[in-house]
Design a protein around this motif. Structure first.
Motif, PDB file in Angstrom:
ATOM      1  N   PRO A 198     102.564  -7.722 -16.826  1.00  0.00           N
ATOM      2  CA  PRO A 198     101.665  -8.282 -16.086  1.00  0.00           C
ATOM      3  C   PRO A 198     100.374  -8.635 -16.688  1.00  0.00           C
ATOM      4  CG  PRO A 198     101.749  -6.008 -15.540  1.00  0.00           C
ATOM      5  CD  PRO A 198     102.769  -6.441 -16.761  1.00  0.00           C
ATOM      6  N   GLN A 199      99.557  -9.879 -16.617  1.00  0.00           N
ATOM      7  CA  GLN A 199      98.503 -10.258 -17.384  1.00  0.00           C
ATOM      8  C   GLN A 199      97.510 -10.805 -16.595  1.00  0.00           C
ATOM      9  OE1 GLN A 199     100.370 -12.590 -20.401  1.00  0.00           O
ATOM     10  NE2 GLN A 199     100.801 -14.128 -19.161  1.00  0.00           N
ATOM     11  N   PHE A 200      96.283 -10.432 -16.930  1.00  0.00           N
ATOM     12  CA  PHE A 200      95.228 -11.340 -16.219  1.00  0.00           C
ATOM     13  C   PHE A 200      94.348 -11.810 -17.388  1.00  0.00           C
ATOM     14  CE2 PHE A 200      90.472 -10.579 -15.896  1.00  0.00           C
ATOM     15  CZ  PHE A 200      90.421 -11.522 -14.770  1.00  0.00           C
ATOM     16  N   TYR A 201      93.960 -13.172 -17.278  1.00  0.00           N
ATOM     17  CA  TYR A 201      93.026 -13.964 -18.021  1.00  0.00           C
ATOM     18  C   TYR A 201      91.772 -14.489 -17.356  1.00  0.00           C
ATOM     19  CZ  TYR A 201      97.003 -14.269 -21.361  1.00  0.00           C
ATOM     20  OH  TYR A 201      98.015 -14.201 -22.255  1.00  0.00           O
ATOM     21  N   ARG A 202      90.854 -14.483 -18.377  1.00  0.00           N
ATOM     22  CA  ARG A 202      89.413 -15.460 -17.624  1.00  0.00           C
ATOM     23  C   ARG A 202      89.603 -16.666 -18.473  1.00  0.00           C
ATOM     24  NH1 ARG A 202      84.718 -15.706 -15.432  1.00  0.00           N
ATOM     25  NH2 ARG A 202      83.145 -16.658 -16.553  1.00  0.00           N
ATOM     26  N   VAL A 203      89.495 -17.666 -17.765  1.00  0.00           N
ATOM     27  CA  VAL A 203      89.254 -18.970 -18.433  1.00  0.00           C
ATOM     28  C   VAL A 203      88.027 -19.132 -18.925  1.00  0.00           C
ATOM     29  CG1 VAL A 203      89.518 -21.571 -18.007  1.00  0.00           C
ATOM     30  CG2 VAL A 203      91.165 -19.859 -16.546  1.00  0.00           C
ATOM     31  N   VAL A 204      87.846 -19.745 -20.063  1.00  0.00           N
ATOM     32  CA  VAL A 204      86.419 -19.687 -20.787  1.00  0.00           C
ATOM     33  C   VAL A 204      85.845 -21.127 -21.014  1.00  0.00           C
ATOM     34  CG1 VAL A 204      86.597 -17.310 -21.913  1.00  0.00           C
ATOM     35  CG2 VAL A 204      87.253 -19.475 -23.100  1.00  0.00           C
ATOM     36  N   SER A 205      86.753 -22.079 -21.009  1.00  0.00           N
ATOM     37  CA  SER A 205      86.305 -23.318 -21.085  1.00  0.00           C
ATOM     38  C   SER A 205      86.969 -24.390 -20.510  1.00  0.00           C
ATOM     39  CB  SER A 205      86.399 -23.859 -22.750  1.00  0.00           C
ATOM     40  OG  SER A 205      87.485 -24.254 -23.032  1.00  0.00           O
ATOM     41  N   SER A 206      86.502 -25.401 -20.540  1.00  0.00           N
ATOM     42  CA  SER A 206      87.262 -26.757 -19.560  1.00  0.00           C
ATOM     43  C   SER A 206      88.500 -27.011 -20.286  1.00  0.00           C
ATOM     44  CB  SER A 206      86.248 -27.756 -19.497  1.00  0.00           C
ATOM     45  OG  SER A 206      85.928 -28.315 -20.893  1.00  0.00           O
ATOM     46  N   THR A 207      88.740 -26.644 -21.551  1.00  0.00           N
ATOM     47  CA  THR A 207      90.017 -26.804 -22.224  1.00  0.00           C
ATOM     48  C   THR A 207      91.178 -26.003 -21.746  1.00  0.00           C
ATOM     49  OG1 THR A 207      89.393 -25.393 -23.895  1.00  0.00           O
ATOM     50  CG2 THR A 207      88.980 -27.516 -24.387  1.00  0.00           C
ATOM     51  N   ASN A 208      90.693 -25.150 -21.062  1.00  0.00           N
ATOM     52  CA  ASN A 208      91.709 -24.062 -20.104  1.00  0.00           C
ATOM     53  C   ASN A 208      92.072 -22.811 -21.352  1.00  0.00           C
ATOM     54  OD1 ASN A 208      93.106 -23.289 -17.924  1.00  0.00           O
ATOM     55  ND2 ASN A 208      94.846 -24.099 -18.700  1.00  0.00           N
ATOM     56  N   SER A 209      91.171 -22.824 -22.181  1.00  0.00           N
ATOM     57  CA  SER A 209      91.060 -21.857 -23.172  1.00  0.00           C
ATOM     58  C   SER A 209      90.953 -20.390 -22.645  1.00  0.00           C
ATOM     59  CB  SER A 209      90.463 -21.698 -24.589  1.00  0.00           C
ATOM     60  OG  SER A 209      90.984 -22.742 -25.073  1.00  0.00           O
ATOM     61  N   LYS A 210      91.621 -19.379 -22.831  1.00  0.00           N
ATOM     62  CA  LYS A 210      91.402 -18.039 -22.001  1.00  0.00           C
ATOM     63  C   LYS A 210      91.272 -16.665 -22.952  1.00  0.00           C
ATOM     64  CE  LYS A 210      94.785 -20.196 -19.030  1.00  0.00           C
ATOM     65  NZ  LYS A 210      95.743 -20.566 -18.556  1.00  0.00           N
ATOM     66  N   ILE A 211      90.797 -15.885 -22.334  1.00  0.00           N
ATOM     67  CA  ILE A 211      90.873 -14.268 -22.997  1.00  0.00           C
ATOM     68  C   ILE A 211      91.443 -13.432 -21.895  1.00  0.00           C
ATOM     69  CG2 ILE A 211      89.304 -14.548 -24.845  1.00  0.00           C
ATOM     70  CD1 ILE A 211      87.278 -13.385 -23.230  1.00  0.00           C
ATOM     71  N   GLY A 212      92.228 -12.545 -22.208  1.00  0.00           N
ATOM     72  CA  GLY A 212      92.781 -11.785 -21.166  1.00  0.00           C
ATOM     73  C   GLY A 212      93.276 -10.445 -21.822  1.00  0.00           C
TER      74      GLY A 212
END
Lengths: 381, 346
Positions: free
Chosen positions: B264-278
């Motif tokens: 199971p994973q959770f990401y936060r979207v950090v830019s309008s390009t849809n790049s994420k950290i999680g």
């Protein structure tokens, strides 16, 4: 690997704060924010203002308008009253923890840098520059410091002349121009082609900023403060092309040598804007290392991928992936993986935590990973 | 009969006159809620003849935040008192001709502004996406064009319009949509095991350094800010195992490894390009058979095939393609795991 850590520590600093990842804010060229076109060194007035308004977090000054922040971004929190002189004071120190959580864990605080920089600039659009710095140099761990070695040294002084806003020449002591200039001087992409903390050289740098490309050519004579037989002479070149409006793709080449060692290195490099401050950097290269005295030549290969993802203003989450194969004719190689976080709580302050997990791959043997982490404080006035 | 008709007319006129008096009285007393309650009804609106009555009722509706009702009332007012002008404006806009603001009356422009503001406030009041938004936005766009052409309060018009556009974008951003992707990864994980020496009762560490390929995908939901998903992949690889720190035995072999990873994973979207950290919490089931040591004095210490990890993930998005990285550590072990791969959303 552990036995190399002191050596890594020796070169673990950045005197020039080259943050190539700011391409994520749309800055494809270093000259936007730095006096030195290859990045690093002193920030110009615009760079200071960008740092205050765009790079740093606004959590402590949410209601301060950008104009005021930019106004106070100058040396000693004020706008300079004249145009010809700029100065900057820097301090960088960090807590280094090796083998955390293990029986052989060690911790130490290292004052890595404390220096003073100044620049005289004249003419329209800073046509003429005279830049210099002097600062504290931490005691060497390996080899041990010589008794008469000065604790203070300069890593940069040069004369600059911009013939036109596009073309400029710089003569003096500077970093060799090569690859993606990173903060991490232990990066394999910096150590393999020998462009690390103490690899500055006296030379002549030419810089051309075209409409969609940028080129550097650097002819150098070695650091004249070194013994003559150790002065590494040669030249380097970097070419970068802007692609799809806000990304950069380029190549680098360096050839240098002295009486004991010759090096030829080349690399392909890229900087990608992932928008809203996030960026991806990479560099892949090879280095042909030619020691003297009938020691066999060998070729090394290295790679670096680094991302800075920006969830909030002032905060960058790093993923740093590095690869090195010291000798292509042998099988062992190393991969270093380093998550980290970089935080600019207010202008002039950078806090940073970096983790490094190093794994060696050897078909003959399996060894335990090594770990270290750094908690870094960087302040500039 | 005539007397009866005259009487009725007089009664109606008197009733209307007394209603108007009460409306003006309440307006003077700033009793806007009462005005809306008593006068915003079909009977009264059908009887309204004066511009002043319309103005007071419209003002009360705006004060009471009844913007949609006010917009309907203004539309009625425009039809009643500015029909010709409004028709002319509509024609010019339709023909994409320029409008000379001086050709039109000031009250018309003011009521256009109120109508525009009402529509904007209606749109700003939406808490979630609704089918009515599209129609309301269409009317707002039309009014914006008219006011811009008339150069009437144009700065305010644009400020309000920006707020509406931002609000609608925020509503859009909140919507969770299904997300699916397929990926292939290069990964490495280190595992430890132990050899037990019966004669001394001591253990010797074994280190396994594995590399492999992971083929899998993830499925979940995502909006403009967050992603919640389930990731699964099949791993095929091999690893080198060596004894560590034991001078009396050499245990060194290369072994195939198979594993299945579910996270199971959770990401936060950090830019309008849809790049994420999680972050993710993978469960990994590994099959990697270690052979028995040559020296019978040594025995392998059995360990569970099931491992739990915590990983820090990132996704660097380039349109539908992405690069994914994972870096983490096994729970209750010193061993770590990392991966880098390429994937595609579909």
């Amino acid at each position: 690997m552990i036995r190399f850590l002191p050596l890594l520590l020796l070169i673990f600093t950045d005197h020039c704060f080259a943050y190539a990842h700011f391409i994520g804010h749309g800055y494809t060229s270093c000259i936007n924010c730095h006096f030195n076109p290859s990045g690093g060194g002193m920030l110009n007035d615009y760079g200071r203002a960008v740092s205050a308004t765009t790079i740093s977090s606004r959590i402590f000054n949410e209601k301060t308008d950008e104009e005021k922040l930019a106004y106070t971004s100058g040396f000693l929190f004020r706008k300079p009253k004249q145009d010809f002189f700029r100065t900057q004071v820097n301090y960088r120190g960090f807590q280094l923890v090796r083998n955390p959580g293990s029986k052989v864990e060690s911790k130490e605080w290292i004052n890595m840098q404390a220096d003073l920089r100044g620049i005289l600039k004249f003419g329209e659009q800073d046509k003429f520059l005279l830049a210099g710095s002097i600062g504290y140099s931490p005691p060497a761990r390996q080899p041990s410091r010589k008794e008469d070695e000065n604790e203070f040294r300069t890593r940069e002084y040069y004369l600059g002349y911009r013939v036109t806003p596009r073309l400029g020449f710089y003569a003096g002591l500077m970093d060799k121009t090569y690859g993606v200039k990173l903060v991490e001087h232990i990066a394999y992409s910096r150590t393999t082609p020998q462009v690390t903390q103490n690899d500055q050289t006296h030379g002549l740098l030419a810089h051309y900023l075209g409409g969609s490309y940028e080129a550097f050519a650097h002819y150098f004579q070695g650091n004249l403060a070194d013994e003559k037989d150790q002065q590494s002479k040669g030249f380097s070149a970097v070419f970068e092309k802007t692609i799809f409006t806000n990304h950069r793709l380029g190549a680098s080449f360096i050839k240098s040598g002295n009486e004991y060692f010759n090096l030829t290195s080349y690399a392909l490099q890229g900087k990608f804007n992932l928008h809203e401050g996030s960026a991806l950097l990479f560099e892949f290269g090879e280095a042909i290392q030619e020691p003297a005295n009938n020691v066999p030549h060998f070729k090394s290969r290295y790679g670096m991928i680094q991302t800075y993802l920006r969830p909030w203003q002032g905060v960058y989450v790093l993923t740093n992936i590095e690869y090195v194969k010291r000798n292509l004719s042998e099988e062992p190689y190393t991969i270093r993986w380093g998550p980290g976080i970089q935080f600019f709580p207010i202008q002039r302050v950078e806090l940073r935590a970096d983790f490094y997990n190093t794994r060696n791959f050897d078909p003959k043997n399996s060894t335990k990973d090594t770990w270290m982490y750094l908690l870094q404080t960087h302040i500039w006035l | 009969m005539v007397i009866k008709i005259v009487f009725s007319l007089l009664l109606a006129a008197f009733t209307l006159s007394s209603s108007a008096s009460r409306l003006y009285g309440l307006h003077e007393q700033k009793q806007y809620a009462r005005i809306v309650k008593e006068f915003f009804n079909k009977d009264f609106i059908n009887k309204i003849q004066s511009k002043k009555d319309y103005a007071i009722l419209s003002y009360a509706l705006r004060k009471e935040k009844r913007y949609r009702d006010d917009s309907k009332l203004i539309a009625r007012y425009l039809n009643k008192f500015h029909a010709e002008e409004h028709k002319k404006v509509s024609h010019l806009i339709r023909m994409k001709k320029s409008i000379n603001a001086d050709d039109f009356s000031q009250p018309l422009k003011i009521y256009y502004w109120h109508l525009y503001r009402d529509l904007a406030m209606v749109l700003l009041s939406y808490k979630e996406k609704s089918p009515r938004i599209e129609q309301d936005k269409k009317y707002l766009d039309q009014m914006r064009i008219i006011l811009t052409e008339m150069e009437f309060r144009d700065i305010l018009v644009e400020d309000l319009y920006s707020k509406v556009v931002q609000h609608l974008q925020d509503l859009e951003n909140k919507i969770y949509r299904l997300t699916k992707s397929f990926y292939i990864q290069y990964l490495s994980w280190q595992n430890s095991s132990e050899l037990y020496r019966q004669s001394s009762g001591k253990t010797t560490d074994l280190v396994l350094t594995n590399t492999g390929t992971c083929i899998g995908g993830d499925i979940g939901i995502q909006n403009a800010f967050y992603e919640y998903s389930l990731d699964g992949c099949f791993i095929y690889g091999s690893g080198k195992v060596s004894s560590f720190g034991a001078p009396n035995i050499t245990y060194n072999q290369t072994l195939p490894a198979y594993a299945f990873k579910l996270a199971p994973q959770f990401y936060r979207v950090v830019s309008s390009t849809n790049s994420k950290i999680g972050i993710a919490f993978p469960v990994m089931y590994t099959v990697q058979k270690l052979s028995k040591p040559g020296d019978p004095d040594y025995q392998l210490v059995e360990k569970s095939n099931l491992s739990f990890l915590l990983t820090i993930n990132s996704k660097w998005q380039f349109d539908k393609w992405y690069v994914k990285t994972e870096f983490g550590q096994f729970f209750k072990k010193e061993d770590s795991y990392w991966s880098i791969g390429i994937g595609k959303n579909f």
